[in-house]
Design a protein around this motif. Structure first.
Motif, mmCIF file in Angstrom:
data_model
loop_
_atom_site.group_PDB
_atom_site.id
_atom_site.type_symbol
_atom_site.label_atom_id
_atom_site.label_comp_id
_atom_site.label_asym_id
_atom_site.label_seq_id
_atom_site.Cartn_x
_atom_site.Cartn_y
_atom_site.Cartn_z
ATOM 1 N N ALA A 1 1.273 -0.895 0.087
ATOM 2 C CA ALA A 1 -0.270 -0.553 0.051
ATOM 3 C C ALA A 1 1.269 1.084 -0.477
ATOM 4 O O ALA A 1 0.250 1.943 -0.643
ATOM 5 C CB ALA A 1 -0.904 -0.347 1.214
ATOM 6 N N ALA A 2 2.222 0.850 1.088
ATOM 7 C CA ALA A 2 3.073 2.238 0.772
ATOM 8 C C ALA A 2 2.986 2.992 -0.785
ATOM 9 O O ALA A 2 3.770 4.108 -0.544
ATOM 10 C CB ALA A 2 4.343 2.116 2.209
ATOM 11 N N LEU A 3 3.570 1.449 -1.323
ATOM 12 C CA LEU A 3 4.677 1.695 -2.558
ATOM 13 C C LEU A 3 3.572 1.627 -3.199
ATOM 14 O O LEU A 3 3.388 3.435 -4.158
ATOM 15 C CB LEU A 3 4.488 0.505 -3.147
ATOM 16 C CG LEU A 3 5.747 0.470 -4.351
ATOM 17 C CD1 LEU A 3 6.699 1.278 -4.331
ATOM 18 C CD2 LEU A 3 5.827 -0.816 -5.208
ATOM 19 N N ASN A 4 2.359 1.540 -3.298
ATOM 20 C CA ASN A 4 1.183 1.951 -4.329
ATOM 21 C C ASN A 4 0.406 3.687 -4.307
ATOM 22 O O ASN A 4 0.204 4.196 -5.022
ATOM 23 C CB ASN A 4 -0.108 0.957 -3.972
ATOM 24 C CG ASN A 4 -0.878 1.407 -4.904
ATOM 25 O OD1 ASN A 4 -1.690 3.019 -4.891
ATOM 26 N ND2 ASN A 4 -1.545 0.575 -5.972
ATOM 27 N N ALA A 5 0.721 4.136 -2.781
ATOM 28 C CA ALA A 5 0.400 5.048 -2.598
ATOM 29 C C ALA A 5 1.937 6.531 -3.748
ATOM 30 O O ALA A 5 0.981 7.796 -3.790
ATOM 31 C CB ALA A 5 0.910 5.852 -1.104
ATOM 32 N N ARG A 6 2.489 5.851 -3.655
ATOM 33 C CA ARG A 6 3.773 7.575 -3.892
ATOM 34 C C ARG A 6 3.655 6.234 -5.651
ATOM 35 O O ARG A 6 4.067 7.712 -5.874
ATOM 36 C CB ARG A 6 4.639 7.014 -3.040
ATOM 37 C CG ARG A 6 4.236 7.038 -1.650
ATOM 38 C CD ARG A 6 5.890 6.888 -0.720
ATOM 39 N NE ARG A 6 5.495 7.549 0.975
ATOM 40 C CZ ARG A 6 3.798 7.032 2.042
ATOM 41 N NH1 ARG A 6 3.017 5.915 1.057
ATOM 42 N NH2 ARG A 6 3.013 7.864 2.610
ATOM 43 N N LEU A 7 3.732 5.726 -5.812
ATOM 44 C CA LEU A 7 4.120 5.241 -6.912
ATOM 45 C C LEU A 7 3.014 6.128 -7.966
ATOM 46 O O LEU A 7 3.431 6.335 -9.379
ATOM 47 C CB LEU A 7 4.501 3.596 -7.157
ATOM 48 C CG LEU A 7 4.306 3.288 -9.157
ATOM 49 C CD1 LEU A 7 5.668 4.162 -9.284
ATOM 50 C CD2 LEU A 7 4.333 1.902 -8.969
ATOM 51 N N ALA A 8 0.991 6.007 -8.103
ATOM 52 C CA ALA A 8 0.236 5.610 -8.378
ATOM 53 C C ALA A 8 0.444 6.879 -9.158
ATOM 54 O O ALA A 8 0.299 7.421 -10.100
ATOM 55 C CB ALA A 8 -0.952 5.616 -7.794
ATOM 56 N N PRO A 9 0.395 8.225 -8.189
ATOM 57 C CA PRO A 9 0.804 9.840 -8.210
ATOM 58 C C PRO A 9 1.756 9.658 -9.047
ATOM 59 O O PRO A 9 2.060 10.637 -10.432
ATOM 60 C CB PRO A 9 0.590 10.154 -6.607
ATOM 61 C CG PRO A 9 0.966 9.412 -5.922
ATOM 62 C CD PRO A 9 1.451 8.234 -6.789
#
Lengths: 457, 270
Positions: free
Chosen positions: B154-162
């Motif tokens: 989730a932490a990776l998704n949170a930062r990779l998505a933007p």
């Protein structure tokens, strides 16, 4: 069994909801609609939620979707409750740190209570008396269902009708709370406090008074208005012997959850969040569309005309348990007897909980059972979504063979107590004279037979 | 060969009110109490219940929070995030207490409250420190990612998505990120409107926190080396392509905000 996939699913959902919230203007306070901790659930099952529900563009809505998903995954055994609580709470904190806080008080999963029921004597006495009196020169009335006295508290289960047009708070403050209660030993009980809810026409709930009458008290007198004689409530009445606890074969947790969802649907006709719940469980890989539990749920949903997710369109129907069929067969019945029954029972402690049935009211389209609990309940602080799995499953069957599913439609919970109103669907058979109430918990099942001593005051 | 996770993160300094106005400095992956040259005895003394200078308290708080995944769950997702827990933002402390109090029993709630109060205090040091704290947390999970895979995913998704949204101009909800636990930089594959990405946790610490996620129209996937204001990175020009070396130079805007710009190759003579 908790799974990494389900946890990941919920965390990514929180992330997606945060992104959605950040595209919206910063939140302003949304007032809730709580009254004395009593939560009205009936509206939630059909048209709106327990809380002030705003449009789909409010951050609170994402918060609610997340809470529903968390509840569903916990109830299905796919994620640990503490992990789910953390995810929802951190999401709420993340919103708060970006000034998109939610004001849906109590949406984060509640804490688990751990209190044990107090030792001592529990008594429940049916009353079935209606008191009419003048309030502000206008007619008002109180229907007393039952008195429940436990070692630590005493409640008078009531249904009140305030004068037409009177403000709810004024009715409670000026006419309910000042009720005078005394006993055969000369004790004057402290000012009662009403908790409950309703609308302008009727308030259902309980008057709690202190101290709780001890085992030596033979009767209490309750006076609602100075001009009216007190109603005497005999506490020495014969109590039914406590019913035995019988062990039950516990189905798989996921099956149990789906059956509980189906029971909720049978009771309410539809669940506001049913589509969300099923989407979550399918997307997270918790259940297969063709599993027996899903097929039973889909069968009930179709027969009730509930809108289900499109991916379930091809799921074949299946045979349903007898009690479900009975409820479906009487869907829409309005032949219930109208009145109150002196139906009370003190149940033995099981699953760390003591339950007392404190009265029954029957209406043409349903019946209402008042239940009081002591001990640990899983849902506190007002946390309830359609996905919540209650601690107990409730069913009833009247002596004419009609089954009734009982769903909690309103209540208040704290660390050690639960005050609940359960709705029985369909209505009782018009000639019913007794009712078996079947309560299933984690460790066993209790069946109590309530003789229906009808009063129509 | 990769650079240390903190290589592209410049040192930053702030002041706190200690015996007087003292400096806290973050460099090379550590928070230092600059005006307490020998903090070890003070830390020992504080641990034994002695008086704790503010600088030492902050250094100890940093150490305690340096693997707290709550920082990644609550903290900023990008430099443009609306995240605000500045001292003024701390006025919402009452609200946080309400949130925490109702999801934990009181004794556990007290512990969580203390932990989060400390975390928010570190957040309130400002964005540069917050990004470095998040980098520290991620770095501390690099070697044990499997034990917290959902939270790190989730932490990776949170930062990779933007970042991907900027890079490919796509809906961030179309990013399906997972933690890459193999050797190498990871994987990226686009299918229609979605992007499947597998990157190591190190990406959060070494790339994202340093503001390197997207540079020169490419997604940076690792930092190879940093020398002064120049970073040698590996960057992917499009999903499915292999990363290529890219040289970036640190730049500063008129408002003093740090950024990175591709260094144009010098024309060769002859």
């Amino acid at each position: 069994m908790a799974s990494e996939e389900a946890e990941t699913y919920l965390r990514l959902m929180a992330e997606s909801e945060l992104r959605r919230a950040l595209t919206l203007p910063k939140a302003r306070q949304q007032p809730g609609m709580f009254r004395a901790g009593w939560i009205e659930a009936r509206a939630a099952s059909t048209s709106s939620a327990f809380f002030t529900r705003t449009d789909r563009s409010d951050p609170s809505d994402g918060m609610r979707r997340l809470a529903v998903a968390a509840d569903a995954l916990v109830a299905a055994g796919a994620i640990d409750a503490d992990v789910a609580r953390d995810i929802v709470a951190f999401h709420e904190l993340a919103l708060s740190a970006r000034d998109r806080q939610t004001w849906e008080y109590g949406i984060a999963p509640g804490r688990r209570g751990s209190a044990a029921p107090p030792p001592g004597v529990f008594r429940a006495v049916g009353i079935g008396e209606r008191v009419r009196f003048g309030a502000d020169g206008r007619p008002a009335e109180v229907l007393m269902l039952a008195l429940v006295a436990a070692p630590d508290r005493a409640v008078l289960a009531v249904i009140t009708k305030p004068p037409p047009g009177m403000d709810h708070d004024r009715w409670i403050n000026e006419f309910m709370d000042p009720v005078r209660i005394s006993d055969d030993q000369g004790t004057m009980y402290r000012r009662a406090m009403f908790s409950g809810g309703g609308d302008a026409g009727e308030s259902a709930g309980q008057l709690e008074f202190h101290p709780a009458p001890g085992p030596g008290v033979r009767f209490v007198d309750v006076a609602f208005a100075p001009e009216k004689p007190a109603v005497r409530i005999d506490l020495d009445g014969v109590q039914l012997p406590p019913p035995p606890i019988t062990p039950v074969d516990r189905p798989d947790r996921l099956d149990r959850y789906f059956d509980a969802l189906a029971a909720k649907m049978l009771g309410n006709g539809a669940l506001w969040e049913m589509k969300d719940i099923l989407h979550v469980l399918l997307d997270a890989g918790v259940i297969e569309p063709a599993s027996p539990a899903m097929r039973r749920l889909v069968t009930v949903g179709r027969r009730l005309g509930v809108e289900l997710p499109r991916e379930l369109a091809e799921v074949p129907e299946t045979e349903l348990p007898e009690r479900w069929v009975s409820v479906l067969d009487h869907d829409g019945a309005v032949d219930g007897p109208e009145g109150v029954a002196l139906a009370t029972a003190v149940l033995p402690e099981f699953d760390g909980t003591r339950l007392v049935i404190g009265g029954l009211r029957s209406l043409a389209d349903r019946a209402e059972l008042r239940v009081y609990g002591w001990g640990a309940f899983d849902q506190l602080d007002g946390h309830r979504t359609d996905a919540t799995l209650g601690k107990f499953g409730w069913w009833a069957r009247d002596d004419h063979g009609r089954w009734h599913v009982a769903t909690v439609t309103a209540g208040a919970w704290d660390k050690a107590h639960a005050d609940m109103s359960l709705e029985l669907t369909p209505p009782l058979h018009p000639d019913a004279t007794s009712l078996d109430v079947i309560i299933t918990g984690k460790t066993g099942q209790v069946t109590v037979t309530l003789p229906l001593d009808w009063r129509n005051p | 060969m990769s650079a240390p996770w903190w290589a592209a993160l410049t040192p930053v300094t702030t002041t706190v009110l200690c015996a007087s106005e003292h400096r806290l400095r973050w460099e090379d992956g550590r928070l230092l109490a600059v005006d307490h040259p020998d903090t070890e005895p003070e830390i020992v003394l504080a641990a034994l219940g002695g008086d704790e200078p503010e600088c030492v308290r902050m250094v100890r708080a940093w150490a305690r929070q340096s693997d707290d995944l709550a920082a990644l769950a609550i903290g900023p997702r990008s430099a443009d995030d609306d995240f605000d827990v500045s001292p003024a933002g701390l006025q919402t402390a009452r609200q946080r207490r309400l949130i925490i109090a109702r999801w934990r029993p009181s004794s556990a709630a007290d512990r969580v409250r203390e932990r989060l109060a400390e975390l928010y205090e570190l957040f309130s040091l400002g964005q540069p420190f917050t990004f470095r704290l998040l980098a520290t947390v991620a770095a501390n999970w690099v070697d044990r990612a499997q034990s917290a895979r959902p939270a790190l995913t989730a932490a990776l998704n949170a930062r990779l998505a933007p970042a991907v949204s900027t890079w490919l101009r796509m809906d961030p909800d179309g990013v399906d990120a997972s933690i890459y636990e193999g050797s190498g930089w990871g994987e990226l594959a686009r299918t229609g409107d979605s992007l499947r990405a597998a990157l190591p946790v190190r990406w959060i610490a070494a790339v994202w926190a340093a503001g390197l996620a997207v540079a020169d129209g490419k997604l940076v996937v690792d930092v190879v080396s940093v020398t002064g204001p120049t970073a040698e990175v590996l960057a992917v020009s499009r999903p499915g392509a292999q990363p290529e070396p890219l040289t970036l130079a640190r730049t500063y805007s008129a408002r003093g905000e740090a950024g990175w710009q591709a260094r144009k190759p010098r024309p060769t003579s002859g």
